[in-house]
Write an enzyme that holds these catalytic residues in place. Structure first.
Site, short mmCIF file in Angstrom:
data_model
loop_
_atom_site.label_atom_id
_atom_site.label_comp_id
_atom_site.label_asym_id
_atom_site.label_seq_id
_atom_site.Cartn_x
_atom_site.Cartn_y
_atom_site.Cartn_z
N ASP A 1 38.53 51.35 18.47
CA ASP A 1 38.67 52.33 17.38
C ASP A 1 38.65 51.66 15.99
OD1 ASP A 1 39.19 54.20 19.47
OD2 ASP A 1 41.32 53.68 19.39
N ASN B 1 46.11 68.36 18.45
CA ASN B 1 46.78 67.08 18.67
C ASN B 1 46.63 66.22 17.42
OD1 ASN B 1 48.14 65.03 19.99
ND2 ASN B 1 46.37 64.35 21.18
N ILE C 1 46.30 63.26 16.13
CA ILE C 1 45.91 61.86 16.23
C ILE C 1 44.51 61.70 15.64
CG2 ILE C 1 47.32 61.46 18.27
CD1 ILE C 1 44.80 61.51 19.95
N TRP D 1 42.60 69.10 23.62
CA TRP D 1 43.23 70.38 23.27
C TRP D 1 42.15 71.30 22.71
CZ3 TRP D 1 46.03 66.21 24.22
CH2 TRP D 1 47.23 66.40 24.90
N GLU E 1 36.75 64.21 20.14
CA GLU E 1 37.86 63.60 19.42
C GLU E 1 37.33 62.59 18.41
OE1 GLU E 1 40.06 62.01 22.64
OE2 GLU E 1 38.64 60.42 23.07
#
Length: 322
Positions: free
Chosen positions: A42, A153, A155, A174, A209
């Protein structure tokens, strides 16, 4: 971009004539060859005022790498000497995920997430530094949180300034990618801020995400990681993108399909030894846009490593990697 819950219940260059979604037969380019400390997850990359490049990442207490030329990277320890105490409210090891580095108002800003696998009891925090170097960060606590009663979420933060306002995209599984407005003075979510919905998938577990949002020309471009992270050579991460003329959307791909309906042009997928490309961020240096991401090296037991590719733009205004 993070070591994320696997399910919601358990998330310039030469132009080309076709958008990324249409280039299904073209091979994906390999990342820039690099040396030194290659292991990363990441990554967020920025060129500092000192002239050095820094990459912060998931792992350690926000792991740090330094480079002079983007090609050779040295291990530089961690952003923090030890986890701030409040991180332990969200996981037992004080383990932060998916940082985002930016420069604004005379300071460097480092956003990051703390959570545990399989839950959206999560928080995004922020720290500032005068230099952006590891060991110089002052933590300022929570920016935005989510609980198990929420449908998102908190994050994988990514920060962008637009039209004099400050925004943060975030999200995992989610219901996918969300956005809130931040107070530019504090760098934290405005009280009562609307949670905008930018991208999702049509079916559970809504596997999208790790957003990264940038502006090019008249459009805002939303990059995101789709499918499964964090399974080594079995990872299926890939990077897709959509765009919008408004910061809050709606975002669509080159066919006009909304990202809220599962759209997204495929920008980069695994190929050869480079498996599960994702956890991406976009940065600009010396007039060139770059895509930073991690991949799992099939020739090295699935070790996560740093991928860097030049990012160009087609004549129709869609990104492509070189």
């Amino acid at each position: 971009m993070a070591l994320l819950p696997a399910t919601a219940s358990a998330g310039s260059a030469a132009p080309a004539t076709l958008p990324a979604a249409a280039r299904t037969d073209a091979p994906y380019p390999d990342p820039l060859p690099i040396t030194g400390q290659q292991i990363i997850h990441d990554p967020t990359v920025l060129r500092l005022k000192s002239g050095q490049y820094v990459a912060y990442s998931t792992g350690g207490v926000i792991g740090a790498r330094l480079s002079r030329d983007l090609r050779h990277w040295d291990d530089a320890g961690n952003a923090f000497g030890e986890p701030p105490s409040w991180w332990y409210e969200y996981n037992g090891t004080g383990d932060p995920w998916a940082p985002d580095l930016s420069y604004r108002a005379g300071r460097y800003w480092l956003y990051y997430a703390v959570s545990s696998w399989g839950t959206n009891h999560s928080a995004i925090g922020v720290a500032t530094s005068p230099s952006g170097l590891p060991g110089t960060w002052t933590d300022h606590g929570k920016v935005f949180t989510s609980e198990t009663t929420d449908s998102w979420n908190a994050i994988d933060p990514s920060i962008i300034q637009a039209d004099g306002r400050l925004w943060m995209t975030f999200g995992s599984y989610w219901t996918g990618i969300r956005m809130v407005e931040l107070d530019p003075r504090t760098g934290k979510a405005r009280a009562g801020a609307t949670v905008h919905h930018l991208a999702t998938r049509p079916d559970a577990p809504y596997a999208v995400e790790g957003p990264s949002l940038v502006k090019h020309g008249r459009y805002y471009y939303l990059f995101a990681s789709y499918d499964a992270c964090c399974a080594g050579v079995n990872s299926t991460y890939k990077i897709r993108v959509g765009r919008s003329t408004a910061i809050t959307g709606p975002y669509t791909d080159s066919t006009g399909k909304p990202l809220l309906d599962g759209g997204g042009d495929l920008l980069l997928a695994g190929h050869g030894r480079y498996v599960g490309t994702g956890g991406e961020s976009v940065f600009r240096t010396r007039g060139q846009d770059w895509l930073a991401y991690h991949y799992y090296d099939a020739d090295d037991s699935g070790t996560p490593k740093l991928g860097l590719n030049r990012l160009g733009w087609t004549k129709n205004g869609w990104p492509e990697v070189f």
